[in-house]
Design a protein around this motif. Structure first.
Motif, short mmCIF file in Angstrom:
data_model
loop_
_atom_site.label_atom_id
_atom_site.label_comp_id
_atom_site.label_asym_id
_atom_site.label_seq_id
_atom_site.Cartn_x
_atom_site.Cartn_y
_atom_site.Cartn_z
N LEU A 1 -0.24 5.71 3.06
CA LEU A 1 1.11 6.42 2.49
C LEU A 1 1.06 7.80 2.96
O LEU A 1 2.27 8.46 2.95
N ASP A 2 -0.19 8.52 2.93
CA ASP A 2 0.01 10.04 3.31
C ASP A 2 -1.49 10.45 3.54
O ASP A 2 -2.53 10.48 3.07
N ASP A 3 -1.48 10.59 5.06
CA ASP A 3 -2.81 11.09 5.67
C ASP A 3 -2.96 12.87 5.82
O ASP A 3 -4.02 13.15 6.28
N THR A 4 -2.22 13.23 4.88
CA THR A 4 -2.32 14.69 5.19
C THR A 4 -3.14 15.26 3.97
O THR A 4 -3.45 16.64 3.95
N ARG A 5 -3.39 14.54 3.00
CA ARG A 5 -4.15 15.09 1.87
C ARG A 5 -5.57 14.50 1.63
O ARG A 5 -5.93 13.41 2.36
N LEU A 6 -6.42 14.68 0.91
CA LEU A 6 -7.78 14.23 0.49
C LEU A 6 -7.50 13.05 -0.40
O LEU A 6 -6.79 13.28 -1.29
N THR B 1 -3.18 -6.92 -11.91
CA THR B 1 -3.76 -5.65 -12.35
C THR B 1 -3.71 -4.92 -11.10
O THR B 1 -3.46 -3.57 -11.17
N TYR B 2 -4.26 -5.13 -9.84
CA TYR B 2 -4.54 -4.45 -8.70
C TYR B 2 -3.01 -4.21 -8.21
O TYR B 2 -2.80 -3.12 -7.91
N ALA B 3 -1.99 -5.12 -8.38
CA ALA B 3 -0.70 -4.71 -8.02
C ALA B 3 -0.13 -3.67 -8.74
O ALA B 3 0.52 -2.90 -8.10
N ASN B 4 -0.51 -3.66 -10.00
CA ASN B 4 0.07 -2.75 -10.57
C ASN B 4 -0.64 -1.22 -10.52
O ASN B 4 0.09 -0.30 -10.17
N ALA B 5 -1.78 -1.14 -10.18
CA ALA B 5 -2.40 0.17 -10.01
C ALA B 5 -1.91 0.76 -8.35
O ALA B 5 -1.74 1.84 -8.34
N LYS B 6 -1.69 -0.27 -7.49
CA LYS B 6 -1.33 0.03 -6.34
C LYS B 6 0.20 0.69 -6.47
O LYS B 6 0.52 1.53 -5.79
N GLN B 7 0.87 -0.14 -7.30
CA GLN B 7 2.39 0.49 -7.45
C GLN B 7 2.19 1.95 -8.17
O GLN B 7 3.24 2.80 -7.82
N GLN B 8 1.58 1.93 -9.01
CA GLN B 8 1.44 3.50 -9.76
C GLN B 8 0.92 4.32 -8.80
O GLN B 8 1.46 5.46 -8.78
N LEU B 9 -0.09 4.25 -8.07
CA LEU B 9 -0.60 5.04 -7.15
C LEU B 9 0.67 5.33 -5.91
O LEU B 9 1.09 6.59 -5.66
N THR B 10 1.41 4.48 -5.40
CA THR B 10 2.43 4.50 -4.52
C THR B 10 3.47 5.36 -5.30
O THR B 10 4.14 6.28 -4.52
N ASP B 11 3.84 5.28 -6.27
CA ASP B 11 5.03 5.97 -7.12
C ASP B 11 4.64 7.45 -7.30
O ASP B 11 5.46 8.43 -6.99
N LEU B 12 3.34 7.61 -7.51
CA LEU B 12 2.78 9.17 -7.68
C LEU B 12 2.91 9.69 -6.14
O LEU B 12 3.47 10.90 -6.11
N ILE B 13 2.56 9.01 -5.09
CA ILE B 13 2.34 9.70 -3.82
C ILE B 13 3.90 9.96 -3.46
O ILE B 13 4.35 10.87 -2.72
N VAL B 14 4.84 8.87 -3.35
CA VAL B 14 6.25 9.23 -3.06
C VAL B 14 6.89 10.10 -3.80
O VAL B 14 7.55 11.13 -3.39
#
Length: 609
Positions: A448-453, A398-411
């Motif tokens: 992945l991105d330190d330029t946003r909040l 479940t965590y891996a899924n959440a992390k991947q969705q977050l990654t996909d959003l940021i990318v």
């Protein structure tokens, strides 16, 4: 027991060697590539027993020795003795992009498997690469081309792709998708939500033709803490060193050349002092070209800084009040997900009509086009992943899924100036496993991105007349961002909520991510009558008084812009499967509370000039 374990291992290994999950980190800016749209009419077969996927022993056809036997073979009867118990050609059609719930009355409440098939013609060229790209399929997608499995993707709101270079045929091709929107406890989101579980291919589908050494990913933004240092990151699809990459911004008379390293990457910083900064009042976008030896990509990118300092949110170094509203990816006037630019522009224009400079795109990644329109129209964006309510906090998958969705959003959205907040979840209950899960997501977002909040919509609790926020996740995020429903779920009538006070642990900017109450558009009564527009109006007036007690208040996104459908909302008169907290009704009529918020935001706009 040992034999059973070995059999399970063999099956898992067979599964991995037969097909794979969708390519991690989908390609950046698919719209700028050479693409063939696969949108349009797709034939579909409703399959609640999954007869097209499992044999009568419930073994998957695509894991058998032959790999065939399922609906994905897309067979037609060749002679009268042949037994085939499906036929895509004779099956009904639905529009893609589009969900099945809103396109067929008998599927309105359906959750399960639907097979979708699209035939298309292609003429693949030697020396080219080809990808099938899906902008979103809800929720689990099994994808097949010409009877061969390409792979699987989980997650209903993020893009994914498959390389089909060696599977694409000259002439007619058959693309089949098994889409399954069944809710499951270990998925993201989990079984319990407060929105309609629209199933299907809900966003664009493309066939992309690409050169060898194509540009997989890029980012061009100001670095953290600087208003004149830009950083360009580029990654080729393969590790090819010595490739020249040219960055051009004609309006700035900027042209710079770079060379890829041994991993096919570029990561370079350079100063530029003549930037016209993006803001809601000045949504300046520059035409940007990134060129390699084999392709030229076009984008429109704005440059701005966002940071917090003590209790302030600073946009381009200036304190700002986030005059926001929450939005679902749903058109109240036309059932289903937002399908077109017109749908999305309408929703964002309604927000601007309310004097908003900010929108919370809840509770999952919205369409990429929505974020690009926010760039163009001058609306700041809170972007979120569906880590919603009670998740399987201790399940690694479940965590891996959440992390991947977050990654996909940021990318996908990291080049959009409008996006200022990555949200890692909504109303998640306190526990040690949850804190670990969410803290790791916050760390992932920053990596992945330190330029946003980084933020999350937290919950509060109450002791007497005190509203308390002391969630330990507050240490990990940049905003004190929380939901509170005084006057609706607790706290008495609207006039009684102003007697409450706040006890907020953290010295950070406060952004109220949700408040509000339901009103049936057109139902009028006194301000103490639930479901009336007058009750909602009084609630908003008194919420503004209540929230004004918070010295660090720097923004809000009340719940919600427009009424939306939800199976949880079952009152036959006032709800009828609609969440009525919208400030705009399902007919597009502005409720009385709309004008309360509009007037308040006009005052705040003047205060923060």
């Amino acid at each position: 027991m040992l034999k059973l374990k070995n059999r399970v291992l063999i099956i898992c290994f067979s599964l991995l060697t037969t097909f794979s999950y969708a390519q991690v980190n989908s390609i950046q800016n698919i719209q700028s590539r050479k693409i063939l749209s696969l949108n349009g009419k797709w034939n579909y077969i409703v399959d609640p027993y999954e007869n097209g996927f499992y044999d009568y022993r419930h073994d998957p056809f695509d894991q058998s020795k032959s790999g065939s036997g399922g609906f994905y073979d897309d067979k037609v009867q060749k002679n009268k003795t042949e037994l085939i118990e499906y036929n895509f050609d004779l099956s009904p059609q639905m529009n893609v992009p589009g969900d099945w719930n809103s396109q067929s009355e008998k599927l309105e409440l359906y959750e399960g498997t639907v097979w979708l098939r699209r035939k298309f013609n292609a003429q693949p060229e030697k020396g080219k690469k080809y990808l099938v790209y899906f902008s979103a399929v809800n929720y689990e997608a099994h994808v097949y081309l010409n009877g061969k499995k390409l792979g699987i993707h989980k997650g209903g709101f993020t893009p994914f792709q498959f390389d089909v270079t060696d599977k694409l045929k000259a002439g007619e091709n058959s693309l089949v998708v098994k889409a399954d929107n069944t809710r499951k406890p270990d998925e993201i989101p989990t079984v319990n939500t407060d929105w309609w579980n629209y199933g299907g291919i809900t966003r664009d589908v493309f066939l992309a033709e690409l050169p060898n050494h194509y540009i997989q990913d890029y980012k061009l933004q100001l670095i953290k803490g600087s208003n004149n240092t830009l950083k360009l990151d580029v990654k080729l699809e393969d590790a090819t060193a010595g490739q020249e990459i040219t960055l051009t911004i004609p309006e700035l008379k900027l042209e710079k050349k770079f060379t890829t390293d041994s991993e096919g990457k570029i990561s370079e910083q350079f100063q530029w002092n003549r930037l016209n900064f993006w803001s809601p009042e000045n949504p300046k976008l520059y035409a940007v070209t990134i060129k390699s030896a084999t392709e030229t990509l076009q984008d429109k990118i704005g440059f701005r800084t966002i940071e917090t300092k003590e209790n302030n949110i600073l946009l381009n170094g200036k304190s700002i009040f986030l005059r926001g509203i929450s939005i679902h990816d749903e058109n109240p006037l036309l059932a289903g997900r937002l399908r077109s630019e017109g749908d999305m522009r309408m929703m964002l224009q309604w927000a601007k009509d309310m004097n908003c400079n900010y929108v919370r795109l809840a509770h999952y990644p919205h369409n990429e086009e929505m974020v690009r329109l926010a760039d163009e129209m001058g609306l700041l964006v809170w972007a979120e992943v569906p880590v919603y309510w009670t998740i399987s906090w201790e399940n690694p998958g479940t965590y891996a899924n959440a992390k991947q969705q977050l990654t996909d959003l940021i990318v996908r959205d990291k080049n959009r100036a409008s996006v200022i907040v990555w949200s890692i979840g909504n109303e998640t209950p306190l526990s040690s496993p949850r804190l670990s899960f969410m803290s790791n997501l916050a760390e992932t977002a920053r990596g992945l991105d330190d330029t946003r909040l980084v933020a999350a919509a937290l919950e509060v609790h109450r002791e007497g007349k005190t509203i308390i926020l002391n969630d330990p996740l507050g240490d990990k995020i940049d905003l004190v961002s929380f939901n509170e429903y005084a006057g609706w779920y607790w706290g008495g009538t609207p006039s009684e909520i102003t007697s409450y006070n706040f006890d907020i642990k953290y010295n950070k900017p406060v952004v109220i991510t949700e408040f509000g109450g339901d009103a049936l558009g057109g139902f009028h009564a006194d301000e103490n009558t639930r479901w009336s527009e007058e009750y909602q109006e009084a609630l908003y007036k008194n919420q503004i008084i209540l929230l004004s007690k918070i010295d660090a208040l720097r923004g809000m996104t009340p719940w919600i812009l427009a009424d939306f459908r939800s199976p949880r909302r079952q009152h036959p008169v006032y709800q009828n499967f609609w969440n009525r907290k919208g400030l705009i009704s399902e007919t597009g009529k502005k409720k009385k509370a709309f004008f309360v918020l509009q007037d308040y935001y006009k005052q705040m706009q003047a205060k923060y000039k």
